[in-house]
Design a protein around this motif. Structure first.
Motif, PDB file in Angstrom:
ATOM      1  N   GLU A  36       0.831  -1.206   0.000  1.00  0.00           N
ATOM      2  CA  GLU A  36       0.000   0.000   0.000  1.00  0.00           C
ATOM      3  C   GLU A  36       0.870   1.264   0.000  1.00  0.00           C
ATOM      4  O   GLU A  36       0.380   2.368   0.232  1.00  0.00           O
ATOM      5  N   GLY A  37       2.176   1.089  -0.211  1.00  0.00           N
ATOM      6  CA  GLY A  37       3.047   2.245  -0.402  1.00  0.00           C
ATOM      7  C   GLY A  37       3.667   2.825   0.849  1.00  0.00           C
ATOM      8  O   GLY A  37       4.241   3.915   0.811  1.00  0.00           O
ATOM      9  N   LYS A  38       3.575   2.108   1.959  1.00  0.00           N
ATOM     10  CA  LYS A  38       4.139   2.632   3.196  1.00  0.00           C
ATOM     11  C   LYS A  38       5.569   2.114   3.392  1.00  0.00           C
ATOM     12  O   LYS A  38       5.817   0.920   3.300  1.00  0.00           O
ATOM     13  N   VAL A  39       6.500   3.036   3.664  1.00  0.00           N
ATOM     14  CA  VAL A  39       7.894   2.640   3.893  1.00  0.00           C
ATOM     15  C   VAL A  39       8.033   2.060   5.300  1.00  0.00           C
ATOM     16  O   VAL A  39       7.621   2.690   6.283  1.00  0.00           O
ATOM     17  N   ILE A  40       8.586   0.847   5.392  1.00  0.00           N
ATOM     18  CA  ILE A  40       8.805   0.222   6.700  1.00  0.00           C
ATOM     19  C   ILE A  40      10.198   0.574   7.219  1.00  0.00           C
ATOM     20  O   ILE A  40      10.365   0.944   8.375  1.00  0.00           O
ATOM     21  N   GLY A  41      11.192   0.448   6.366  1.00  0.00           N
ATOM     22  CA  GLY A  41      12.554   0.750   6.804  1.00  0.00           C
ATOM     23  C   GLY A  41      13.567   0.309   5.778  1.00  0.00           C
ATOM     24  O   GLY A  41      13.268   0.213   4.595  1.00  0.00           O
ATOM     25  N   THR A  42      14.785  -0.005   6.272  1.00  0.00           N
ATOM     26  CA  THR A  42      15.909  -0.321   5.396  1.00  0.00           C
ATOM     27  C   THR A  42      16.395  -1.731   5.697  1.00  0.00           C
ATOM     28  O   THR A  42      16.475  -2.126   6.862  1.00  0.00           O
ATOM     29  N   LEU A  43      16.762  -2.471   4.638  1.00  0.00           N
ATOM     30  CA  LEU A  43      17.218  -3.850   4.845  1.00  0.00           C
ATOM     31  C   LEU A  43      18.581  -3.884   5.517  1.00  0.00           C
ATOM     32  O   LEU A  43      19.519  -3.204   5.100  1.00  0.00           O
ATOM     33  N   LYS A  44      18.675  -4.700   6.570  1.00  0.00           N
ATOM     34  CA  LYS A  44      19.935  -4.860   7.290  1.00  0.00           C
ATOM     35  C   LYS A  44      20.609  -6.164   6.896  1.00  0.00           C
ATOM     36  O   LYS A  44      21.805  -6.220   6.624  1.00  0.00           O
ATOM     37  N   ASN A  45      19.827  -7.233   6.859  1.00  0.00           N
ATOM     38  CA  ASN A  45      20.399  -8.545   6.547  1.00  0.00           C
ATOM     39  C   ASN A  45      19.272  -9.497   6.169  1.00  0.00           C
ATOM     40  O   ASN A  45      18.093  -9.135   6.247  1.00  0.00           O
ATOM     41  N   ILE A  46      19.658 -10.716   5.791  1.00  0.00           N
ATOM     42  CA  ILE A  46      18.683 -11.739   5.413  1.00  0.00           C
ATOM     43  C   ILE A  46      19.030 -13.008   6.183  1.00  0.00           C
ATOM     44  O   ILE A  46      20.198 -13.383   6.259  1.00  0.00           O
ATOM     45  N   ILE A  47      18.021 -13.641   6.772  1.00  0.00           N
ATOM     46  CA  ILE A  47      18.243 -14.913   7.475  1.00  0.00           C
ATOM     47  C   ILE A  47      17.974 -16.061   6.505  1.00  0.00           C
ATOM     48  O   ILE A  47      16.915 -16.111   5.876  1.00  0.00           O
ATOM     49  N   VAL A  48      18.966 -16.951   6.380  1.00  0.00           N
ATOM     50  CA  VAL A  48      18.816 -18.090   5.480  1.00  0.00           C
ATOM     51  C   VAL A  48      19.063 -19.384   6.257  1.00  0.00           C
ATOM     52  O   VAL A  48      19.663 -19.376   7.329  1.00  0.00           O
ATOM     53  N   ASP A  49      18.604 -20.487   5.676  1.00  0.00           N
ATOM     54  CA  ASP A  49      18.861 -21.820   6.227  1.00  0.00           C
ATOM     55  C   ASP A  49      19.951 -22.457   5.374  1.00  0.00           C
ATOM     56  O   ASP A  49      19.730 -22.741   4.198  1.00  0.00           O
ATOM     57  N   PHE A  50      21.132 -22.654   5.973  1.00  0.00           N
ATOM     58  CA  PHE A  50      22.270 -23.176   5.215  1.00  0.00           C
ATOM     59  C   PHE A  50      22.059 -24.624   4.766  1.00  0.00           C
ATOM     60  O   PHE A  50      22.705 -25.078   3.836  1.00  0.00           O
ATOM     61  N   ASP A  51      21.193 -25.358   5.446  1.00  0.00           N
ATOM     62  CA  ASP A  51      20.959 -26.753   5.053  1.00  0.00           C
ATOM     63  C   ASP A  51      20.088 -26.857   3.817  1.00  0.00           C
ATOM     64  O   ASP A  51      20.357 -27.653   2.921  1.00  0.00           O
TER      65      ASP A  51
END
Lengths: 91, 83
Positions: B18-33
């Motif tokens: 809906e066009g609302k800014v939440i913030g800025t990306l810091k990192n991404i959580i991934v599953d290494f397996d």
């Protein structure tokens, strides 16, 4: 099994070795598949020059499916032919 | 199939559909397996109301399920991003 949930930036700079302890390079970046919501491949930097043909060298990407384990290093399957051609499709 | 380099996402803005800014990306959580992408870690904008969202300290978590598209901004579904 404990799920390994980690920040993606932890991957950057990790050394990549094959199961026969051949050094491949270091993780430079990760290609992610947005629709599939998964890591697709690793972009390799500081590449081991003995592994690749400089002639047709366009950069090496390691598909996630040939990765065996990620810990202090990244361990991948040993596919010497694939490193030369950069083609992992036959694996 | 839409592919992107993880490093190129660094400091991208997260915007709801809906066009609302939440913030800025810091990192991404991934599953290494499994290789699966689990969560986005975001620095919320000071003006953003974080109630209803998963917050830990100064960081806000949004499930990757909520991501609709990534180009110049990361667009997330406003319902799926809450939990």
């Amino acid at each position: 099994m404990i799920r390994m949930r980690t920040q993606i930036t932890e991957l950057f700079g990790l050394s990549i070795y094959t199961e026969k302890s051949v050094f491949v390079g270091e993780v430079e970046d990760v290609i992610i598949d947005i629709e599939g919501k998964k890591m697709e491949s690793l972009v390799v930097g500081k590449l081991n020059q003995e592994l690749v043909d400089i002639k047709n060298y366009k950069g090496l990407k390691i598909p996630f499916r040939i990765i065996r384990a990620i810990g202090d290093i990244v361990l991948i399957r040993h596919l010497p032919g694939a490193f030369k051609s950069g083609n992992f499709d036959e694996t | 199939m839409t592919r992107t380099l993880a490093r190129s996402l660094s400091r991208k803005k997260i915007v709801t559909n809906e066009g609302k800014v939440i913030g800025t990306l810091k990192n991404i959580i991934v599953d290494f397996d499994t290789g699966q992408i689990i969560d986005l870690i975001i620095y919320p904008d000071p003006s953003f109301d974080t109630s209803g969202y998963r917050v830990e300290g100064d960081r806000l978590f949004i499930t990757f399920e909520a991501v609709k598209d990534i180009k110049d901004y990361i667009i997330v579904d406003r319902y799926l991003s809450r939990k």
